[in-house]
Design an enzyme around this catalytic site. Structure first.
Site, PDB file in Angstrom:
ATOM      1  CE1 TYR B 124      -3.762  -2.233   0.470  1.00  6.39           C
ATOM      2  CE2 TYR B 124      -2.541  -3.470   1.665  1.00  6.39           C
ATOM      3  CZ  TYR B 124      -3.599  -3.456   0.930  1.00  6.39           C
ATOM      4  OH  TYR B 124      -4.471  -4.377   1.108  1.00  6.39           O
ATOM      5  CG  ASN B 147     -10.392  -2.872  -8.033  1.00  8.73           C
ATOM      6  OD1 ASN B 147     -10.967  -2.311  -8.947  1.00  8.73           O
ATOM      7  ND2 ASN B 147      -9.310  -3.859  -8.010  1.00  8.73           N
ATOM      8  CB  CYS B 155      -6.861  -4.639  -5.579  1.00  6.11           C
ATOM      9  SG  CYS B 155      -8.096  -5.726  -5.685  1.00  6.11           S
ATOM     10  CG  HIS B 156      -4.908 -10.562  -7.078  1.00  5.75           C
ATOM     11  ND1 HIS B 156      -5.666 -10.105  -8.131  1.00  5.75           N
ATOM     12  CD2 HIS B 156      -3.789 -11.043  -7.649  1.00  5.75           C
ATOM     13  CE1 HIS B 156      -5.147 -10.255  -9.328  1.00  5.75           C
ATOM     14  NE2 HIS B 156      -4.142 -10.990  -8.914  1.00  5.75           N
ATOM     15  CD  GLU B 182      -1.707 -12.829 -10.367  1.00  5.78           C
ATOM     16  OE1 GLU B 182      -0.626 -12.343 -10.109  1.00  5.78           O
ATOM     17  OE2 GLU B 182      -2.709 -12.709 -10.974  1.00  5.78           O
TER      18      GLU B 182
END
Lengths: 152, 186
Positions: B124, B147, B155-156, B182
């Site tokens: 952040y 979001n 945003c993950h 990912e």
């Protein structure tokens, strides 16, 4: 305070079945298909500009009626054959409805809106683009004509 | 006598094809649960983990206009790209997004967020610094928490300064699942 219009999906879900059956009653199944799409595309074009949503059901019937009357003006006679009475009609009306196809078109729409869908005369008047008094007259003369045919 | 499905489908397609919709949406399946996908004329405007359209439709109508209709075609491309993403065949999304109804600060944060690469983590505070507001980490967190287009706007991939997952509007389990997909190490 006037109610704001709900998302169109809500309006569509709430009215689509009833409007489809109404159009089939007025036009027969084949012409009803085009009239159905035309009705809801017209509704969608106007929907964003609605000032309030106090009587969306009657509004939907108004659009459908105008589309159906236009359609009947264009229709060839074989498309005018009436459908069998729909199962959701009131019994007394259902017994006579198979004859409704022989009525003049505004009388037919007035009778079906009043006795098939319980619409108030003010809403029928809006649908027909006439006065409330004229809507009453169209309905009652349609019913008289039906009764005559029914007993004949 | 009920409305034939083909007639219902035909109307929904025609409504979108004639450009009469403020928002078109549909519900898609995914390995992390059903997703509600929505697009305006400008682009994808909502991905929701809550597939029950109830609440989402009202919010979409307030933000974009009342002509909100379920119509699959406008979100087909997004659906295909999400399928590819979940199958591991796609790392970046190539769809237009519509953030135009959001506050300017949130748009700025989401633009920066879109640059965080696949499989990498940001914090952040790091995002706050990148938009030139180094002390706004908390406000950045708030903007990410709201979001409207998760997964596509990733945003993950944003975690706390200690590397903890912190939070996710779709729940921490989904955040963990996306990061595992990912290959990010948390």
């Amino acid at each position: 305070m006037p109610t704001a219009a709900p998302p169109f999906e809500r309006f569509y879900e709430a009215t689509r079945e009833e409007i489809y059956r109404y159009l089939v009653r007025l036009l027969g199944r084949q012409s009803a298909e085009d009239a159905f799409q035309e009705t809801f595309l017209k509704a969608l074009r106007a929907y964003g500009r609605l000032v309030h949503a106090d009587n969306l059901r009657a509004w939907a019937f108004t659009i459908a009626t105008r589309v159906a009357l236009d359609e009947r003006r264009r229709a060839r006679p074989e498309h005018d054959l009436p459908e069998l009475a729909a199962s959701d009609a009131r019994p007394a009306f259902a017994e006579l409805e198979h004859l409704a196809g022989t009525l003049p078109r505004t009388e037919r729409a007035a009778v079906v809106l009043r006795y098939g869908y319980d619409l108030a005369y003010a809403d029928i008047a809006a649908a027909l683009g006439s006065s409330e008094e004229a809507a009453r007259q169209a309905t009652s003369s349609g019913v008289r004509r039906l009764r005559k045919k029914g007993v004949a | 006598m009920t409305l034939p499905i083909e007639l219902d489908d035909r109307f929904r397609s025609a409504a979108a094809a004639e450009g009469l919709l403020d928002v078109a949406y549909d519900v898609a399946d995914s390995p992390i649960g059903p997703l509600l996908l929505a697009a305006s004329e400008r682009g994808v405007c909502r991905i929701s983990f809550n597939p029950e359209p109830e609440a989402a439709l009202e919010a979409l109508a307030r933000a974009h206009g009342v002509r909100v209709l379920r119509s699959p075609r406008p979100v087909d491309e997004l659906r295909h790209q999400l399928d590819d993403y979940f199958e591991g065949r796609r790392r970046d999304f190539d769809v237009a997004v519509d953030t135009s109804v959001l506050p300017a600060f949130q748009q700025l944060v989401l633009e920066e967020l879109a640059r965080v690469p696949y499989g990498e983590l940001a914090t952040y505070g790091g995002l706050a610094a990148r938009i030139g507001r180094p002390r706004a980490a908390r406000a950045v967190g708030g903007a990410l928490n709201r979001n409207p287009i998760p997964i596509v706007l990733p945003c993950h991939r944003v975690v706390g300064s200690t590397g903890s997952l912190v939070g996710y509007a779709g729940g921490l389990e989904r955040k963990r699942a996306l990061l595992e997909l990912e290959g990010a190490t948390v």
